[in-house]
Enzyme design. Structure first.
Site, short mmCIF file in Angstrom:
data_model
loop_
_atom_site.label_atom_id
_atom_site.label_comp_id
_atom_site.label_asym_id
_atom_site.label_seq_id
_atom_site.Cartn_x
_atom_site.Cartn_y
_atom_site.Cartn_z
N ASP A 1 0.83 -1.21 0.00
CA ASP A 1 0.00 0.00 0.00
C ASP A 1 0.87 1.26 0.00
O ASP A 1 2.00 1.25 0.47
CB ASP A 1 -0.92 -0.03 1.23
CG ASP A 1 -2.11 0.89 1.08
OD1 ASP A 1 -2.36 1.39 -0.04
OD2 ASP A 1 -2.80 1.12 2.09
N ASN B 1 -10.95 -2.65 -5.45
CA ASN B 1 -10.19 -1.70 -6.27
C ASN B 1 -10.87 -1.38 -7.61
O ASN B 1 -10.46 -0.46 -8.32
CB ASN B 1 -8.75 -2.17 -6.50
CG ASN B 1 -7.87 -2.05 -5.28
OD1 ASN B 1 -6.98 -2.86 -5.04
ND2 ASN B 1 -8.09 -1.01 -4.46
#
Ligand code: IPE
Ligand code: IPE
Ligand code: MG
Length: 242
Positions: A19, A67
């Site tokens: 991330d 996502n």
């Protein structure tokens, strides 16, 4: 060992939430997608470091079922970089004896990327020195629900009885049954949540959260996390010290 660090605690399966790519790029005045591009360089670098520490199973969260909520342009870039990654690294991964695994439904991934993934899977299918699991269109709940459906089908077909369904047999219906439980889960970029990552496999994992953004997560940052892991006392509900 380059810096004398030696991993002494059992660590079969390490799992990463890669991330912070977007923030890394933004901080440099770059478009977000260049963070994803740089992320691929860390992926192979961290794969190498894990090999060095004899960690056999590695999982990397590349794209979640959530996502899809991102702008299509960013998703397209991500898929471009994934294709480039496999084109560039597959020979190397194969030469290291790494077997590629993919967790997630490739059915929703665009055809070109899907094809590249299938080729890479095929190419490395006989390897067994390392296992590189890429989580792509992956969701932990989705994985559990799919496994439950597969068990229901197997039960319906008379292939499994109710008595035979337990935590171990359930595992066989997950995306990649050969993956052992996660020992260490590392999330970069300072966020401290699971974001639907390997919910079944992470049940007794140690979690390490580091503020380092994934594109800055070099070998030394991994070593810091491994040192922290090494100091953890894994009790599994019992009392013993490891
Ligand atoms: C992680 O980086 C990669 C993916 C989720 C695909 P992000 O793109 O989430 O980066 P941040 O969290 O916005 O900085
Ligand atoms: C998790 O990161 C998914 C991947 C790293 C592929 P996100 O950036 O998408 O997670 P949230 O939205 O911050 O929870
Ligand atoms: Mg993020």
């Amino acid at each position: 060992m380059k810096d004398g660090f030696q991993l002494e605690k059992k660590l079969d399966h390490i799992a990463f939430i890669m991330d912070g790519n977007g923030r890394w790029a933004k901080l440099r005045g770059l478009p977000r997608h260049l963070g994803h591009k740089e992320a691929c360089n860390r992926l192979i670098e961290i794969f190498d470091a894990c090999c060095e520490f004899n960690i056999k199973y590695m999982s990397f969260y590349a794209f979640s079922t959530e996502n899809w909520n991102r702008p299509q342009e960013e998703i397209d870039h991500l898929m471009d970089y994934l294709e480039e990654f496999f084109a560039r690294e597959i020979d190397y991964l194969d030469s290291k004896g790494a077997k590629l695994l993919i967790s997630g439904d490739l059915g929703r991934i665009r055809e070109k990327t899907r094809k590249v993934c299938y080729e890479a899977l095929e190419r490395t299918k006989n390897n067994s020195r390392y296992f590189l699991n890429v989580c792509l269109n992956y969701g932990g709940r989705d994985e559990i629900v799919r496994a439950s459906k597969k068990i229901a089908e197997a039960y319906h077909a008379g292939e499994i009885s109710l008595e035979e369904i337990n935590e171990t047999t359930f595992k066989k219906y997950l995306w990649n049954p050969e993956l052992p439980d996660v020992d260490l889960m590392i999330r970069t970029s300072g966020e401290e949540r699971l974001s639907n990552y390997m919910l079944y496999e992470n049940a007794y994992a140690e979690f390490v959260f580091t503020p380092v953004k994934w594109p800055d997560f070099h070998r030394e940052a991994l070593v810091d996390c491994l040192k922290e892991y090494q100091n953890r006392n894994r009790r599994y509900g019992g009392l013993k010290n490891e």
